[in-house]
Enzyme design. Structure first.
Site, short mmCIF file in Angstrom:
data_model
loop_
_atom_site.label_atom_id
_atom_site.label_comp_id
_atom_site.label_asym_id
_atom_site.label_seq_id
_atom_site.Cartn_x
_atom_site.Cartn_y
_atom_site.Cartn_z
N HIS A 1 -3.38 9.42 -10.89
CA HIS A 1 -3.97 8.30 -10.15
C HIS A 1 -3.98 8.68 -8.67
O HIS A 1 -2.94 8.72 -8.03
CB HIS A 1 -3.14 7.04 -10.38
CG HIS A 1 -3.81 5.79 -9.94
ND1 HIS A 1 -3.23 4.92 -9.07
CD2 HIS A 1 -5.01 5.26 -10.27
CE1 HIS A 1 -4.04 3.91 -8.87
NE2 HIS A 1 -5.13 4.09 -9.59
N HIS B 1 -9.29 -5.74 -9.24
CA HIS B 1 -8.55 -5.03 -8.20
C HIS B 1 -9.49 -4.09 -7.46
O HIS B 1 -10.58 -3.80 -7.91
CB HIS B 1 -7.38 -4.24 -8.79
CG HIS B 1 -7.78 -3.13 -9.72
ND1 HIS B 1 -8.11 -3.34 -11.04
CD2 HIS B 1 -7.92 -1.79 -9.52
CE1 HIS B 1 -8.41 -2.19 -11.62
NE2 HIS B 1 -8.32 -1.22 -10.70
N HIS C 1 -9.61 -0.24 -6.26
CA HIS C 1 -9.00 1.09 -6.27
C HIS C 1 -9.33 1.70 -4.92
O HIS C 1 -10.49 1.83 -4.56
CB HIS C 1 -9.55 1.96 -7.40
CG HIS C 1 -9.03 3.36 -7.34
ND1 HIS C 1 -7.81 3.71 -7.86
CD2 HIS C 1 -9.54 4.48 -6.78
CE1 HIS C 1 -7.61 5.01 -7.64
NE2 HIS C 1 -8.65 5.50 -6.98
#
Length: 173
Positions: A51, A132, A134
């Site tokens: 990530h 959300h 990113h």
């Protein structure tokens, strides 16, 4: 047409030197409590392996703001990020905003830190997950002092800044 592109290229090169860097949280009303501070470079993480950013959670439709001033170099859609915006800012850093419900920024336009560029959503591979943003920061040029041999995809660590450290002022790069 050729002169237009040369002017744009020159503007981008100069901008890397002249744009002041800001450290603004890119979701209106968000705080450090709205993301996990250790999610950057978390392994394993889907198709990308690690990530390379942080996920800032908020209600769908909450404004996404430019974290730093810069030139919008891309707006569009891809399978992973969904609706995305890419901004080139100070120190030739790319600021990547993904999973947007909508994109409000226009390509090849200058934006100031805090200016709305879209809205929090769940597009791309975030479909069906809580809304959300990113948020990732990538260096144009590798930074050897960011290299971390203990991490997966170690060679790639030279190109990415930890957005948590950047947003909390703990980034000294």
């Amino acid at each position: 047409m050729k002169i237009k592109w040369l002017r744009l290229l020159l503007a981008v090169l100069v901008a890397g030197f002249l744009i002041p860097e800001s450290h603004r949280i890119p979701v209106a009303g968000a705080s450090v409590a709205d993301w996990h501070p250790k999610s950057f470079w978390y392994y394993p993480w889907g198709r990308s392996g690690v990530h390379k950013g942080i996920d800032i959670f908020a209600r769908e439709g909450v404004p996404v703001l430019a974290a730093s001033s810069g030139m919008v170099v891309y707006t569009g859609v891809d399978s992973l990020g969904g609706n995305i915006v890419l901004i080139l800012g100070a120190k030739w850093r790319f600021y990547y905003y993904a999973h947007l419900q909508r994109v409000d920024a226009q390509g090849y336009r200058f934006v100031h830190a805090g200016e709305p560029i879209g809205a929090v959503g769940s597009t791309g591979n975030a479909k069906g997950k809580p809304p959300h943003l990113h948020f990732a920061i990538r260096n144009l040029f590798p930074s050897p002092w960011l290299y971390n041999s203990r991490r997966p995809q170690a060679w790639n660590t030279m190109f990415y800044l930890d957005p948590n450290k950047f947003l909390t002022g703990k980034d000294n790069q």
